[in-house]
Scaffold this motif. Structure first.
Motif, PDB file in Angstrom:
ATOM      1  N   ARG A 101      -7.309   5.302  -8.068  1.00 21.05           N
ATOM      2  CA  ARG A 101      -8.299   4.603  -7.547  1.00 21.05           C
ATOM      3  C   ARG A 101      -7.744   3.908  -6.370  1.00 21.05           C
ATOM      4  O   ARG A 101      -6.607   3.355  -6.330  1.00 21.05           O
ATOM      5  N   LEU A 102      -8.541   3.723  -5.189  1.00 19.22           N
ATOM      6  CA  LEU A 102      -8.214   3.178  -4.017  1.00 19.22           C
ATOM      7  C   LEU A 102      -9.331   2.065  -3.591  1.00 19.22           C
ATOM      8  O   LEU A 102     -10.547   2.439  -3.851  1.00 19.22           O
ATOM      9  N   THR A 103      -8.823   0.925  -3.329  1.00 17.26           N
ATOM     10  CA  THR A 103      -9.792  -0.252  -2.918  1.00 17.26           C
ATOM     11  C   THR A 103     -10.221   0.311  -1.637  1.00 17.26           C
ATOM     12  O   THR A 103      -9.716   1.070  -1.195  1.00 17.26           O
ATOM     13  N   LEU A 114       0.781  -1.064  -0.038  1.00 13.39           N
ATOM     14  CA  LEU A 114      -0.146  -0.084  -0.055  1.00 13.39           C
ATOM     15  C   LEU A 114       0.714   1.422   0.088  1.00 13.39           C
ATOM     16  O   LEU A 114       0.700   1.964  -0.724  1.00 13.39           O
ATOM     17  N   TYR A 164       2.376   1.920  -3.377  1.00 12.17           N
ATOM     18  CA  TYR A 164       1.209   2.222  -4.317  1.00 12.17           C
ATOM     19  C   TYR A 164       0.929   3.783  -4.126  1.00 12.17           C
ATOM     20  O   TYR A 164       0.747   4.427  -5.153  1.00 12.17           O
ATOM     21  N   LEU A 165       0.823   4.201  -2.907  1.00  9.75           N
ATOM     22  CA  LEU A 165       0.522   5.451  -2.620  1.00  9.75           C
ATOM     23  C   LEU A 165       1.621   6.494  -2.888  1.00  9.75           C
ATOM     24  O   LEU A 165       1.415   7.812  -3.363  1.00  9.75           O
ATOM     25  N   MET A 197      -7.763  -0.228   1.059  1.00  6.55           N
ATOM     26  CA  MET A 197      -6.817   0.849   1.076  1.00  6.55           C
ATOM     27  C   MET A 197      -7.225   2.004   1.696  1.00  6.55           C
ATOM     28  O   MET A 197      -6.500   2.578   2.583  1.00  6.55           O
ATOM     29  N   ALA A 198      -8.430   2.369   1.278  1.00 10.24           N
ATOM     30  CA  ALA A 198      -8.976   3.723   2.001  1.00 10.24           C
ATOM     31  C   ALA A 198      -9.175   3.444   3.275  1.00 10.24           C
ATOM     32  O   ALA A 198      -9.005   4.416   4.199  1.00 10.24           O
ATOM     33  N   HIS A 246     -12.405   6.851  -6.096  1.00 10.60           N
ATOM     34  CA  HIS A 246     -11.555   7.535  -6.818  1.00 10.60           C
ATOM     35  C   HIS A 246     -11.080   8.821  -6.274  1.00 10.60           C
ATOM     36  O   HIS A 246     -11.849   9.738  -5.778  1.00 10.60           O
ATOM     37  N   ALA A 297     -14.658   0.979  -2.823  1.00 11.62           N
ATOM     38  CA  ALA A 297     -13.442   1.648  -3.380  1.00 11.62           C
ATOM     39  C   ALA A 297     -13.966   3.181  -3.686  1.00 11.62           C
ATOM     40  O   ALA A 297     -15.044   3.731  -3.684  1.00 11.62           O
ATOM     41  N   HIS A 357       1.683   7.200  -6.825  1.00  6.61           N
ATOM     42  CA  HIS A 357       0.606   8.046  -7.095  1.00  6.61           C
ATOM     43  C   HIS A 357       0.661   9.432  -6.090  1.00  6.61           C
ATOM     44  O   HIS A 357      -0.462  10.185  -6.259  1.00  6.61           O
TER      45      HIS A 357
END
Length: 232
Positions: free
Chosen positions: A209-211, A170, A173-174, A214-215, A197, A195, A177
């Motif tokens: 996009r975050l699942t 995670l 990924y962050l 993730m959020a 955006h 999820a 982005h």
């Protein structure tokens, strides 16, 4: 008090964390967080309840809480861990997805003198690279003013304040982005599966996009005015 073992320190951290969300920590929850069997947890909890002074309050089937001695021990561990993370990040150029695992190893062996010197060299930081508060030298935990990203309404500006540190994938990924601490964001859209955006300030044409998973690991502060911004 005799020296607390590394294994016992790990238990105290997990119990402290669970008790910030629930009145008591259950053995099954502790086992899940540590990735071990409940029977092993029960055995260790019984030992921690019989130290001098006791580190936990435990009654079978009624959950676990920390005593004052246990709470101070847990906060001391968090202080060591998070200062080590900052040192690795700022002075040794570790990425923020690498420091947690290294600090997990070092926190059990770093001496009080080393930790005090690290704090001084760093200018006594108040937060880890992931935004977690660092307990003060007198073991007071700063109060966080934040909300889960999952609670943020679409079109409301906010700033990323904290990200849970256990999921290295995670964090990578962050970072890829530009969703770093201090980044200004807006929720563009929430989807039915949880999820969402996310729009990064200055990159409004490139939603991320975050699942749902993730959020749930990201915490934010609303912008000072807290106003909804039309047209986004």
């Amino acid at each position: 008090m005799s020296k607390i073992t590394a294994a016992a320190e790990d238990y105290l951290k997990e119990i402290y964390t669970l008790c910030t969300h629930y009145e008591k920590a259950s053995t099954s929850e502790i086992a899940a967080r540590l990735g071990i069997q409940s029977a092993s947890v029960t055995n260790m909890i019984q030992k921690l309840s019989q130290t001098e002074p006791p580190l936990v309050n435990y009654q079978k089937n009624l959950g676990v809480t920390l005593t004052e001695a246990g709470r101070k021990a847990a906060l001391n561990i968090f202080r060591r861990h998070r200062l080590l993370e900052v040192y690795l990040y700022e002075k040794l150029n570790y990425a923020w997805d690498e420091v947690h695992e290294e600090a997990e190893k070092l926190e059990h062996v770093a001496s009080p003198k080393m930790i005090n010197q690290i704090a001084a060299v760093l200018g006594n930081p108040t937060h880890s690279p992931h935004g977690h508060p660092i307990p003060s030298p007198d073991l007071m935990m700063p109060i966080m003013q934040e909300m889960p990203l999952t609670d943020l309404s679409p079109s409301v500006d906010a700033t990323i304040q904290r990200v849970r540190d256990r999921d290295a994938n995670l964090l990578r990924y962050l970072a890829q982005h530009n969703l770093n601490l201090g980044t200004d964001i807006t929720v563009q859209k929430k989807l039915t599966d949880g999820a969402m955006h996310i729009l990064v300030k200055g990159e409004i044409h490139k939603p991320v996009r975050l699942t749902a998973s993730m959020a749930q690991q990201i915490f934010v502060n609303k912008s000072p005015e807290g106003s909804e911004l039309p047209g986004r």
